[in-house]
Design a protein around this motif. Structure first.
Motif, PDB file in Angstrom:
ATOM      1  N   PRO A  57       0.801  -1.217   0.000  1.00  0.00           N
ATOM      2  CA  PRO A  57       0.000   0.000   0.000  1.00  0.00           C
ATOM      3  C   PRO A  57       0.834   1.267   0.000  1.00  0.00           C
ATOM      4  O   PRO A  57       0.552   2.206  -0.744  1.00  0.00           O
ATOM      5  CB  PRO A  57      -0.814  -0.090   1.292  1.00  0.00           C
ATOM      6  CG  PRO A  57      -0.738  -1.491   1.732  1.00  0.00           C
ATOM      7  CD  PRO A  57       0.437  -2.138   1.078  1.00  0.00           C
ATOM      8  N   SER A  58       1.888   1.311   0.818  1.00  0.00           N
ATOM      9  CA  SER A  58       2.552   2.595   0.916  1.00  0.00           C
ATOM     10  C   SER A  58       3.361   2.871  -0.346  1.00  0.00           C
ATOM     11  O   SER A  58       3.452   4.009  -0.798  1.00  0.00           O
ATOM     12  CB  SER A  58       3.373   2.699   2.201  1.00  0.00           C
ATOM     13  OG  SER A  58       4.672   2.316   2.000  1.00  0.00           O
ATOM     14  N   ARG A  59       3.920   1.835  -0.938  1.00  0.00           N
ATOM     15  CA  ARG A  59       4.601   2.081  -2.209  1.00  0.00           C
ATOM     16  C   ARG A  59       3.576   2.427  -3.286  1.00  0.00           C
ATOM     17  O   ARG A  59       3.851   3.214  -4.188  1.00  0.00           O
ATOM     18  CB  ARG A  59       5.414   0.868  -2.633  1.00  0.00           C
ATOM     19  CG  ARG A  59       6.689   0.732  -1.819  1.00  0.00           C
ATOM     20  CD  ARG A  59       7.726  -0.103  -2.537  1.00  0.00           C
ATOM     21  NE  ARG A  59       8.157   0.487  -3.777  1.00  0.00           N
ATOM     22  CZ  ARG A  59       8.995  -0.114  -4.615  1.00  0.00           C
ATOM     23  NH1 ARG A  59       9.460  -1.315  -4.328  1.00  0.00           N
ATOM     24  NH2 ARG A  59       9.348   0.480  -5.732  1.00  0.00           N
ATOM     25  N   VAL A  61       0.814   4.098  -2.853  1.00  0.00           N
ATOM     26  CA  VAL A  61       0.422   5.503  -2.718  1.00  0.00           C
ATOM     27  C   VAL A  61       1.487   6.400  -3.322  1.00  0.00           C
ATOM     28  O   VAL A  61       1.194   7.364  -4.041  1.00  0.00           O
ATOM     29  CB  VAL A  61       0.198   5.848  -1.236  1.00  0.00           C
ATOM     30  CG1 VAL A  61       0.034   7.345  -1.065  1.00  0.00           C
ATOM     31  CG2 VAL A  61      -1.017   5.119  -0.702  1.00  0.00           C
ATOM     32  N   GLU A  62       2.726   6.051  -3.056  1.00  0.00           N
ATOM     33  CA  GLU A  62       3.820   6.854  -3.619  1.00  0.00           C
ATOM     34  C   GLU A  62       3.728   6.829  -5.144  1.00  0.00           C
ATOM     35  O   GLU A  62       3.849   7.861  -5.807  1.00  0.00           O
ATOM     36  CB  GLU A  62       5.164   6.318  -3.125  1.00  0.00           C
ATOM     37  CG  GLU A  62       6.349   7.202  -3.467  1.00  0.00           C
ATOM     38  CD  GLU A  62       6.938   6.883  -4.825  1.00  0.00           C
ATOM     39  OE1 GLU A  62       7.370   7.820  -5.506  1.00  0.00           O
ATOM     40  OE2 GLU A  62       6.950   5.704  -5.250  1.00  0.00           O
ATOM     41  N   GLU A  65       0.930   9.029  -6.340  1.00  0.00           N
ATOM     42  CA  GLU A  65       1.243  10.447  -6.231  1.00  0.00           C
ATOM     43  C   GLU A  65       2.253  10.859  -7.298  1.00  0.00           C
ATOM     44  O   GLU A  65       2.214  11.955  -7.822  1.00  0.00           O
ATOM     45  CB  GLU A  65       1.787  10.767  -4.839  1.00  0.00           C
ATOM     46  CG  GLU A  65       0.764  10.622  -3.715  1.00  0.00           C
ATOM     47  CD  GLU A  65      -0.249  11.758  -3.721  1.00  0.00           C
ATOM     48  OE1 GLU A  65       0.034  12.791  -4.336  1.00  0.00           O
ATOM     49  OE2 GLU A  65      -1.328  11.596  -3.116  1.00  0.00           O
ATOM     50  N   GLY A  87      -5.705   2.860  -0.131  1.00  0.00           N
ATOM     51  CA  GLY A  87      -4.763   3.918   0.213  1.00  0.00           C
ATOM     52  C   GLY A  87      -4.993   5.180  -0.597  1.00  0.00           C
ATOM     53  O   GLY A  87      -4.706   6.278  -0.137  1.00  0.00           O
TER      54      GLY A  87
ATOM     55  N   TYR E  47       3.214  16.152  -4.351  1.00  0.00           N
ATOM     56  CA  TYR E  47       3.764  14.804  -4.448  1.00  0.00           C
ATOM     57  C   TYR E  47       4.826  14.588  -3.386  1.00  0.00           C
ATOM     58  O   TYR E  47       4.772  13.626  -2.623  1.00  0.00           O
ATOM     59  CB  TYR E  47       4.364  14.570  -5.837  1.00  0.00           C
ATOM     60  CG  TYR E  47       5.305  13.403  -5.874  1.00  0.00           C
ATOM     61  CD1 TYR E  47       4.817  12.103  -5.715  1.00  0.00           C
ATOM     62  CD2 TYR E  47       6.679  13.572  -6.035  1.00  0.00           C
ATOM     63  CE1 TYR E  47       5.677  11.024  -5.722  1.00  0.00           C
ATOM     64  CE2 TYR E  47       7.536  12.501  -6.043  1.00  0.00           C
ATOM     65  CZ  TYR E  47       7.044  11.217  -5.882  1.00  0.00           C
ATOM     66  OH  TYR E  47       7.891  10.158  -5.869  1.00  0.00           O
ATOM     67  N   ALA E  51       3.651  11.988  -0.710  1.00  0.00           N
ATOM     68  CA  ALA E  51       4.116  10.649  -1.044  1.00  0.00           C
ATOM     69  C   ALA E  51       5.504  10.357  -0.512  1.00  0.00           C
ATOM     70  O   ALA E  51       5.907   9.214  -0.423  1.00  0.00           O
ATOM     71  CB  ALA E  51       4.107  10.451  -2.556  1.00  0.00           C
ATOM     72  N   TYR E 247      -0.158   6.835  10.254  1.00  0.00           N
ATOM     73  CA  TYR E 247      -0.110   6.114   8.978  1.00  0.00           C
ATOM     74  C   TYR E 247      -1.519   5.994   8.402  1.00  0.00           C
ATOM     75  O   TYR E 247      -1.748   6.171   7.211  1.00  0.00           O
ATOM     76  CB  TYR E 247       0.496   4.736   9.240  1.00  0.00           C
ATOM     77  CG  TYR E 247       0.871   3.916   8.028  1.00  0.00           C
ATOM     78  CD1 TYR E 247       1.841   4.340   7.127  1.00  0.00           C
ATOM     79  CD2 TYR E 247       0.290   2.672   7.810  1.00  0.00           C
ATOM     80  CE1 TYR E 247       2.212   3.563   6.047  1.00  0.00           C
ATOM     81  CE2 TYR E 247       0.655   1.879   6.729  1.00  0.00           C
ATOM     82  CZ  TYR E 247       1.612   2.342   5.843  1.00  0.00           C
ATOM     83  OH  TYR E 247       1.961   1.560   4.776  1.00  0.00           O
ATOM     84  N   TYR E 251      -1.939   9.460   6.188  1.00  0.00           N
ATOM     85  CA  TYR E 251      -1.327   8.945   4.977  1.00  0.00           C
ATOM     86  C   TYR E 251      -2.298   8.123   4.136  1.00  0.00           C
ATOM     87  O   TYR E 251      -2.735   8.543   3.073  1.00  0.00           O
ATOM     88  CB  TYR E 251      -0.072   8.135   5.344  1.00  0.00           C
ATOM     89  CG  TYR E 251       0.714   7.647   4.156  1.00  0.00           C
ATOM     90  CD1 TYR E 251       1.096   8.512   3.139  1.00  0.00           C
ATOM     91  CD2 TYR E 251       1.088   6.320   4.053  1.00  0.00           C
ATOM     92  CE1 TYR E 251       1.814   8.079   2.041  1.00  0.00           C
ATOM     93  CE2 TYR E 251       1.814   5.867   2.958  1.00  0.00           C
ATOM     94  CZ  TYR E 251       2.172   6.752   1.959  1.00  0.00           C
ATOM     95  OH  TYR E 251       2.863   6.316   0.879  1.00  0.00           O
ATOM     96  N   LEU E 252      -2.688   6.950   4.644  1.00  0.00           N
ATOM     97  CA  LEU E 252      -3.472   6.074   3.791  1.00  0.00           C
ATOM     98  C   LEU E 252      -4.951   6.447   3.721  1.00  0.00           C
ATOM     99  O   LEU E 252      -5.581   6.309   2.690  1.00  0.00           O
ATOM    100  CB  LEU E 252      -3.349   4.626   4.252  1.00  0.00           C
ATOM    101  CG  LEU E 252      -1.990   3.965   3.972  1.00  0.00           C
ATOM    102  CD1 LEU E 252      -2.018   2.525   4.417  1.00  0.00           C
ATOM    103  CD2 LEU E 252      -1.630   4.043   2.498  1.00  0.00           C
ATOM    104  N   THR E 254      -7.888   5.165   4.136  1.00  0.00           N
ATOM    105  CA  THR E 254      -8.673   3.944   4.322  1.00  0.00           C
ATOM    106  C   THR E 254      -7.719   2.774   4.456  1.00  0.00           C
ATOM    107  O   THR E 254      -6.826   2.604   3.623  1.00  0.00           O
ATOM    108  CB  THR E 254      -9.580   3.712   3.109  1.00  0.00           C
ATOM    109  OG1 THR E 254     -10.373   4.873   2.933  1.00  0.00           O
ATOM    110  CG2 THR E 254     -10.476   2.518   3.325  1.00  0.00           C
ATOM    111  N   ARG E 267      10.109  -3.761   6.962  1.00  0.00           N
ATOM    112  CA  ARG E 267      10.619  -2.490   6.432  1.00  0.00           C
ATOM    113  C   ARG E 267      11.109  -1.595   7.548  1.00  0.00           C
ATOM    114  O   ARG E 267      12.150  -0.940   7.428  1.00  0.00           O
ATOM    115  CB  ARG E 267       9.525  -1.788   5.629  1.00  0.00           C
ATOM    116  CG  ARG E 267       9.504  -2.217   4.163  1.00  0.00           C
ATOM    117  CD  ARG E 267       8.149  -2.026   3.553  1.00  0.00           C
ATOM    118  NE  ARG E 267       7.727  -0.643   3.505  1.00  0.00           N
ATOM    119  CZ  ARG E 267       8.048   0.200   2.518  1.00  0.00           C
ATOM    120  NH1 ARG E 267       8.794  -0.201   1.535  1.00  0.00           N
ATOM    121  NH2 ARG E 267       7.614   1.427   2.528  1.00  0.00           N
TER     122      ARG E 267
END
Ligand SMILES: Nc1ncnc2c1ncn2[C@@H]1O[C@H](COP(=O)(O)OP(=O)(O)OP(=O)(O)O)[C@@H](O)[C@H]1O
Ligand SMILES: Nc1ncnc2c1ncn2[C@@H]1O[C@H](COP(=O)(O)OP(=O)(O)OP(=O)(O)O)[C@@H](O)[C@H]1O
Ligand SMILES: [Mg+2]
Ligand SMILES: [Mg+2]
Lengths: 413, 300, 274, 267, 352
Positions: A57-59, A61-62, A65, A87, E47, E51, E247, E251-252, E254, E267
């Motif tokens: 998900p976080s990649r 979103v990046e 964007e 996301g 961005y 991001a 987070y 950020y997300l 949902t 990570r």
């Protein structure tokens, strides 16, 4: 510089789901290339950019964007990942970029009044679950015969696997079959205990609501335990070559849902001839043309191109349309049989006709069966389940969402 | 009838346990001999299986030709890992080495898919994964003949490796290395050569695991996840014990299946993900170094 | 903490030094590990303000004895009377609380921390503020930290290790590590200080320094010291009384001179010509 | 005659920034015992680790100079190759293999020898003969033995390789006095009977100079004095700072009035 | 010559106890903060803000949390994402069920809930250590995610098991633009980083490090093992919990429980190892590295016009290789590299 219609593709080609990702995005890009070869949509070429999300998900979103502002702004996005889709869900309306979720994601997003920029095109999980029961009922010789039958719902223990439960439970009450729910812990590489339980329960049907490597393991384990594969019906994420090939002969007789009729179509021939024979195909392996994921990608691209075409008709032929206009195009899609014939994909996918109320546009699916080498359709006609029921669930659920998010449901202009 | 079902679950669990043990052995091998927790073991399993079927695919070779080629590749991989990753990291903290193996895992996964592609493949061994007719007819229990073979292979591996560690000079040297790299160097143990051999052997163990798991589940990326199934086996059996890997595997396999079947339905099912860990944890509370692991020496 | 102040009884012989009442009394201590009998029925006492040495061959049980005193090992038999109270189940935390500090044979410093931080850890039992206040680093917590820092700096000055106060101890040579460890123990301002071979790996000059530190601590604060050391020169010069262990048994106890003359001790440990 | 072992102008840096040896040179002739003396932190252990190439594992680099053994450069070899050529090291701080028993520890010492069972047995017997205490504890895990026992184990382990040259780092540390004498006796014994050469870093200067043929004194990463052992022990400075005897004979530890007030030669 | 501590004498221990004892460092930090607060929101593209910077800050916070536990207290944990999940889902439920609850307070409550869970799962650490503990912390990971999928109450009976973070409103101001969210996250992270730094330089921090370096000795000196370890678990989980809430909220938007999977735990672990185990600065450097590297690789791979599947696989390989490379160059992470660089600068122009 001629106008280009730019589409963002946060894709994944490594990691556990790489096999599906490369087929799906391969299909999309193949069809784009095909359209561009013939001059684009009324002269507007389609451009796209990929970005590796690794299904994370976080990649994702990046990627979204990063991609969204390129080439004058993205006008459509499709991540083929529930996590990534969620996301970016909140960002879509702000950025005015529509997102399709073809065959996945939250079913209630079909309500365009609450989710104006989200399009779970063709069919949602709920409609599919309803269709599955319909199919099983028909197979038994009428819905009434389901009474007293046992149906196991063997599911990926996650949001995805639990999504159809409200529908299945409602239908089980309605038709009087016993629903046995057996979860499989992701990633599901070991299912001995589940299949022993299944063998013990002696069900009439098993719905395999699986995903990724879980499917092959399920089929193999069924074989190890001597459970007939003919009684297993998979969700469409369990109905691709990737799910059956690794099992060898174990999958013979296993059937699964799909929203593409297996077979060959003029559009695929063209892809083969114009692209792969010229060395311009997107997938490494030309034999995957027409595979389930590839066809799914081609279908997605077909719908998008049709949406562009529809929007151009309203907002100006031969012009690049904006994200908002694309949204309108997606909301006023009508890919009927005539249109499909013109594209060379007649029967490949169901008729899709969307509206503000119905961002799904169809809800029809087919059942296909694996013969050891390839998938074959076993239902000549498209099956539609109890749409009244799913509609009701959809209204309730999207209303709850709207309340939580303080959204006033309304159709976008 | 009920009793019969219980035994089926039990036996099924024990046999799954054998499959877990197969992966756990690879971990134990590396840990016991160098003190490195090799996170890349799962990736190596995938790499080995994929190389084997990839070679069959690309060259159109039969299994019997692909297998020796894969063995050679795994040995080369082992040598390369020692040279490039481990040699420069001698005498570094455990966690650094652990992390390096994570990097290694990424590298191997990328490499495997780059060379052979990401699609899912099947791997067919000469033995079929169907219930053994003999056992079915004579004892009315359902056991796949494939599992019987897997158990035999696993037993053989463990016995060989356990003997290697306890009875030979190299085995002793390996255990010494795990205790203290610097001192091992000082007494003249050729750390580099030993590690190279060790990783090559680990590669072969991964190959065996990869073949069996691959034949069972298809050769696909998810093979890297089987490592997650091996971890509770490891902590239960002890990181440093070969027999521990087997016993741990059997206990985990059996109890996890029994729990899923008998406790699962009460709490909503799907407890296989965490149950083995919790079980292993309970054991650890009694024996902090696993059932058979070497005692952690804490003395001042 | 001006340590180089008038040196009270330098040049006095041990016999003339007055020592206080018994502060620590060990009665019939036995300890074994599986088959190994580390200590067998050992009794001796430690008087307040004295320097009490424990000597004996390798593996005699000296370190184990210290471990028993500060609660790291629990003897299977025997009792420990500390400041008049019988303490059977004393764990090492309780020991630290009641004023027993120590150094270790195989240096047990916190390798990743600086010298200063190591010495500050010695003062942890004296710190009162809770972690929330420390997180805010404000008011009393801050004042407390600075007050203790001053104490720690005094010890650093005393041990002459100013130059390395910000160095991680893992990088220090062995001898300096021993000194830092002493510093950490001193920081606790203990009543009894247990020293396990504090001078191993030092040359004569460094040993002289170390002796100086030990004697000064003993003088200035009246800290009772229990000392294990293999350098007989040191032991005979600075200790008031000596216990001799061999194979977990006590074979001698008395003033340095008495011990030096004890035939058992000569046989087991000192060897001839000492 | 070329020396058996020679260290030529070696400079060592730890962690890219900490300069520890600033051009150290020393020689060990064949069949001699050479003592390396110096205060804490002078760089004795670093010198020994440089020779045995164990420095790499501690993020130390030799930035200048070279080391020769039997006429060959050895600074690029691995420790294993060194041991095979007959150069063994006993590291400071014991470093026994905690989980192995004492006997297994000793046996690992013979790793580089392709010895038969009976040869191994003979070597073991010899070590046990030197250190009877080890025989008693042969079956216990080294991690649970006392400090001195571990030290004996480390020395015995190096002997098992049957080296022709041994680097000893503080062999007497933590050892009871009469065993210290014994250890040096063993050194002398091996030296005279089997012609083994020794380089020993030692804090116990008096005993080291008693047994050594030659000595170097290291201060702050430089050799500040060298000479025959007998000469060194007569030197006034050495007497005062390393042997603890000044003009008036040995002083009691109790009577030392001042903290270290040493003038440094190098200043 | 510019970067010297010579001539900067500390006249009090208070001055010497500062986080940045060297004047130039303090100036640099102030400048950095000024840029981060003023220039970045004005100049950075949406961005970059939404991001890169926001996730970077959030991951840094989680990395600080994990660093407290693993880097300072020495308890290797693979369950970070689980604590983040607890923080997120608890915050969501608090806001949902307590009308009018201030968002920041909800984050704190979310953090506290995570701390409670942390304490519960920290209990085994009293007996178990090293990789055994690490493997055991996986139990947290799987158990928490399992609970979140099994207990519908926690996701407010959402049919798909996902939650949608409520809008962030503080004192009537809605944080909905990338810049405003960025500032909010920045504020939270800066304050918590400062608190962490404070803890680390006081007695709690020392108790953690003591337990990490040698727990037996720590006990002999008077630290209580149980209290110290559990406190480390609690504080660490609190940090992770707040990071998890951010987070979800900043950020997300949902999220499904799956967003907090094992992958995320790993990570975060990479971040602290690459950045520097036992270093707050390292947490930031590591987070930057792990957030930026794949993006850079992705961009580079694209500019080379490689076929996408080749590019994606190469990316993965280069990522793995770089991790190994950095470990070989400096096993103590980027923070140490930075420090060595500074030391060299201090000695400059002399090599040593
Ligand atoms: N790994 C290391 N990293 C950084 N500095 C080190 C390291 N090892 C040693 N040093 C430094 O090198 C110098 C010399 O250390 P060395 O251990 O060689 O001294 P030594 O003469 O053996 O002292 P001792 O008698 O105390 O053993 C010391 O100042 C020490 O701080
Ligand atoms: N935790 C333990 N487990 C098993 N045996 C132990 C343990 N601790 C000590 N021993 C044994 O008890 C005996 C006494 O050990 P101790 O460390 O007290 O000796 P010591 O007198 O300090 O010797 P040294 O002078 O060599 O340090 C030794 O034989 C040692 O092996
Ligand atoms: Mg001792
Ligand atoms: Mg030394």
């Amino acid at each position: 510089q001629p106008a280009e219609q730019y589409i963002a593709l946060p894709s994944y080609r490594v990691g556990p789901y790489a096999a599906g990702g490369s087929g799906f995005y391969g299909g999309i890009i193949d069809y784009f290339n095909l359209v561009n070869l013939s001059g684009g949509v009324n002269g507007v070429k389609i451009s796209w950019e990929e970005c590796e999300t690794e299904y994370n998900p976080s990649r994702g979103v990046e990627c979204y964007e990063r991609l969204k502002t390129k080439n004058g702004g993205a006008t459509l996005v499709e991540p083929l990942s529930t996590g990534v889709a969620y996301g970016i869900l909140d960002r879509l309306a702000v950025d005015k970029i529509p997102m399709t979720m073809i065959g996945y994601g939250r079913s209630d997003a079909a309500n365009g009044k609450v989710f104006p920029y989200v399009f779970p095109l063709i069919t949602s999980y709920w409609n599919q679950a309803a269709a599955m029961i319909k199919y099983l009922g028909d197979k038994e010789g009428g819905m009434a015969r389901l009474k007293g039958k046992k149906i196991v719902h063997l599911y990926h223990d996650s949001a995805f696997g639990k999504e159809p439960l409200p529908v299945l439970e409602a239908l089980s009450k309605q038709y009087g079959f016993e629903l046995i729910k057996i979860p499989v812990t992701p990633p599901g590489s070991e299912q001995q205990s589940q299949w022993l339980q299944i063998r013990q329960a002696k069900p009439d049907h098993v719905i395999l609501w699986g995903w990724g490597s879980m499917n092959a393991v399920a089929i193999k384990t069924a074989q190890r335990n001597g459970f007939p594969r003919e009684k297993i019906l998979g969700v469409w994420w369990a109905g691709s070559e990737e799910d059956t090939v690794p099992t060898g002969d174990a999958a013979k007789g296993y059937s699964a849902m799909t929203f593409n009729t297996p077979g060959n179509y003029p559009v695929l021939d063209e892809i083969r001839k114009k692209l792969y024979d010229a060395g311009k195909g997107n997938m490494a392996d030309a034999s995957r043309i027409g595979s389930v994921y590839h066809m799914r990608g081609v279908s997605a691209a077909i719908l998008w191109v049709e949406a562009i075409r529809t929007a151009q008709e309203k907002f100006g032929k031969g012009k690049r349309i904006t994200g908002e206009q694309m949204r309108w195009g997606l909301e006023n899609l009508n890919v009927d049989e005539a249109r499909q014939k013109a594209i060379g994909a007649f029967g490949m996918l169901p008729v899709v006709k969307t509206s503000c109320d119905d961002h799904e546009g169809s809800g029809a699916v087919k059942v296909q069966q694996w013969d050891g080498k390839k998938w074959n359709a076993v239902t000549p006609n498209w099956i539609v389940g109890d749409k009244a029921l799913t509609r009701q669930l959809l209204e309730e659920s999207s209303a709850a969402y709207a309340a939580e998010k303080k959204i006033t449901p309304a159709c976008a202009k | 009838m009920l009793m019969n079902f219980f035994f089926e679950v039990l036996i099924g669990g024990l046999l799954s346990g054998v499959m877990y043990a197969l992966v756990a052995i690879g971990f134990v091998l590396i840990y016991k001999a160098s003190g490195v927790f090799n996170f890349a073991q799962g990736a190596m399993v995938y790499f080995a299986a994929l190389t084997c079927v990839g070679v069959m695919d690309k060259l159109g070779a039969s299994l019997w030709i692909a297998l020796p080629i894969t063995v050679a590749v795994m040995i080369l991989l082992g040598l390369a890992i020692e040279r490039v990753v481990l040699r420069p990291l001698v005498n570094q903290p455990e966690i650094t080495l652990f992390m390096a193996t994570i990097g290694l895992a990424f590298f191997i996964e990328g490499l495997a898919q780059l060379v052979f592609g990401a699609q899912v493949r099947k791997l067919e061994l000469p033995i079929e994964d169907v219930p053994s007719q003999y056992l079915m007819d004579n004892y009315n229990i359902l056991v796949s003949q494939f599992d019987i073979m897997a158990a035999a292979v696993c037993g053989l591996l463990v016995t060989t490796l356990a003997l290697l560690f306890s009875k030979t000079k190299v085995g002793r040297a390996l255990r010494a290395v795990a205790d203290d790299h610097q001192a091992a160097l000082a007494v003249g143990i050729p750390l580099q050569r030993i590690w190279a051999v060790l990783w090559a052997v680990a590669g072969l163990v991964a190959l065996v695991a990869g073949m069996l798991w691959g034949a069972r589940n298809g050769v696909q990326f998810a093979l890297t996840f089987v490592a997650l199934k091996a971890l509770p086996v490891l902590i239960l059996g002890g990181f440093t014990s070969m027999p521990g890997a087997i016993v741990g595997g059997l206990i985990i396999g059996a109890s996890e299946k029994l729990a899923e079947v008998y406790i699962g339905p009460i709490v909503g099912g799907g407890i296989e993900g965490w149950f083995p860990y919790v079980l292993a944890l309970l054991f650890l509370l009694v024996r902090p170094e696993g059932l058979f692991g070497e005692k952690i020496i804490r003395r001042i | 903490m001006q340590m180089n102040e008038p040196e009270a009884h330098f040049g006095t012989t041990p016999a003339q030094r007055e020592t206080g009442p018994v502060i620590l009394d060990l009665k019939n201590i036995s300890l074994s590990f599986g088959g190994v009998k580390a200590l067998t029925d050992i009794s001796f006492d430690v008087r307040q303000h004295e320097i009490r040495a424990i000597i004996g061959p390798n593996g005699a049980g000296k370190s184990s004895m210290l471990n028993v005193i500060n609660g790291v090992y629990r003897p299977q038999q025997g009792e420990i009377v500390y400041r008049g109270e019988v303490r059977r189940n004393m764990d090492c935390h309780a020991a630290a609380k009641s004023g027993i500090a120590r150094t270790f044979q195989n240096i047990a410093l916190f390798k990743g921390m600086t010298v200063l931080d190591n010495i500050m850890t010695g003062r942890n039992l004296k710190m009162k503020s809770n972690f929330l206040m420390q997180a805010l680093y404000w008011g009393p917590a801050r004042r407390e930290e600075i007050a203790h820092r001053i104490k720690a700096e005094e010890i650093i000055d005393f041990l002459e290790i100013q130059a390395i106060r910000k160095t991680p101890v893992g990088r220090l040579p062995y001898g300096l590590q021993k000194r830092v460890e002493l510093g950490r123990a001193l920081a606790a301002e203990p009543e009894i200080l247990l020293l396990d071979e504090p001078m191993a790996g030092m040359n004569v000059e460094e040993k002289q320094d170390m002796c100086r530190f030990i004697l000064d601590v003993n003088d200035q604060f009246g800290t009772t010291i229990v000392l294990i050391e293999h350098d007989m020169g040191v032991v005979m010069d600075i200790s008031d009384r000596v216990v001799v262990l061999d194979y977990g048994k006590k074979i001698g106890d008395g003033t340095p001179d008495e011990v030096r003359g004890n035939q058992d001790v000569i046989n087991a440990y000192l060897g001839v010509g000492c | 005659m070329t020396p058996y072992l020679s260290v030529n102008n070696v400079e060592v840096i730890y962690d890219h920034v900490i300069l520890v040896l600033k051009g150290v040179s020393l020689q060990v002739p064949q069949g001699k015992i050479v003592a390396l003396l110096g205060a804490n932190g002078a760089g004795k252990s670093t010198t020994l680790k440089t020779i045995s190439t164990l420095l790499r594992g501690e993020r130390g680099d030799v930035t200048k100079g070279d080391v020769q053994f039997k006429g060959e450069r050895i600074d690029q070899l691995t420790p294993n190759e060194l041991v095979k050529r007959g150069l063994s090291q006993v590291m400071e701080g014991r470093h026994c293999f905690g989980h192995l028993t004492i006997e297994e520890n000793l046996l690992t010492g013979a790793y580089t020898r392709n010895a038969s069972r009976s040869e191994l047995k003979a070597s073991l017997e010899k070590v046990y003969h030197y250190f009877p205490r080890l025989r008693e504890r042969r079956g216990s895990q080294a991690g649970y033995t006392s400090g001195g026992e571990q030290q004996m184990c480390a020395i015995g382990r190096a002997l098992m390789a049957r080296p022709s040259m041994i680097l000893l780092d503080e062999p007497s540390m933590g050892i009871a006095p009469q065993i210290v004498e014994e250890i040096f006796g063993i050194v002398k014994d091996l030296n005279s009977k089997e012609n083994v050469s020794f380089l020993l870093a030692e804090q116990n200067t008096s005993i080291a100079l008693r047994y050594a043929d030659f000595g170097y004194i290291l201060e702050n990463g430089r050799v500040v004095m060298e000479g025959a052992a007998a000469d060194l022990s007569c030197n006034e400075d050495v007497k005062e700072f390393y042997l603890g005897v000044s003009g008036a004979g040995r002083k009691s530890f109790r009577d030392m009035k001042f903290y270290r007030r040493r003038k440094r030669w190098l200043a | 010559m510019l970067y010297r501590e010579a001539g900067q004498f500390k006249t009090s221990y208070q001055a010497d106890g500062q986080i940045f004892p060297i004047l130039q460092d303090r100036i640099a930090l102030l400048a950095l903060m000024a840029v981060a607060i003023v220039a970045v929101p004005l100049l950075a593209s949406p961005y970059a803000l939404s991001a890169i910077l926001i996730p970077f800050l959030i991951f840094s916070l989680a990395a600080i949390g994990l660093n407290i536990l693993t880097g300072y207290a020495g308890q290797l944990s693979l369950g970070t994402a689980a604590f983040m999940a607890v923080g997120a889902f608890a915050s969501y439920n608090f806001i949902l069920r307590i009308p009018g609850l201030p968002v920041l307070l909800a984050f704190v409550l979310g953090g506290l809930s995570a701390a409670l869970v942390g304490i519960a799962f920290g209990l085994p650490s009293l007996r178990i250590r090293g990789f055994y503990l690490a493997a055991a912390t996986l139990a947290t990971q799987f158990f928490v995610v399992w609970c979140l999928t099994k207990i519908p109450y926690l996701t407010n009976y959402s049919s798909s098991g996902v939650i949608t973070a409520q809008p962030i409103v503080i004192l009537g101001y809605v944080f909905d633009t990338p810049a405003s969210k960025y500032l909010l996250v920045l504020a939270v992270v800066a304050v918590m980083a400062l608190l962490a730094k404070n803890m680390i330089r006081s007695n709690v921090g020392r108790s953690w490090m003591a337990v990490r370096d040698m727990d037996v000795a720590a006990e002999v000196i008077g630290f209580r093992l149980m209290r110290t370890k559990l406190l480390a678990f609690a504080v660490s989980s609190f940090y992770c919990g707040v990071a998890g809430a951010l987070y979800a909220y900043a950020y997300l938007g949902t999220v499904e429980p799956e967003a907090y999977n094992l992958d995320l735990s790993f990570r975060i672990l990479f971040m602290i190892i690459i950045g520097g185990v036992g270093s707050v600065l390292g947490s930031f450097l590591g987070a930057a590295f792990i957030v930026l590297l794949p993006v850079l690789l992705n961009i580079v791979a694209h500019s080379l016009a490689l076929p996408t599947s080749v590019a994606s696989n190469l990316e993965l390989m280069v990522f793995g290789a770089l991790i190994i490379f950095f470990l070989i160059v400096e096993p103590h992470g980027l923070a140490r590299l930075w420090q060595i660089g500074k030391e060299k600068l201090r000695l400059w122009p002399f090599p040593h």
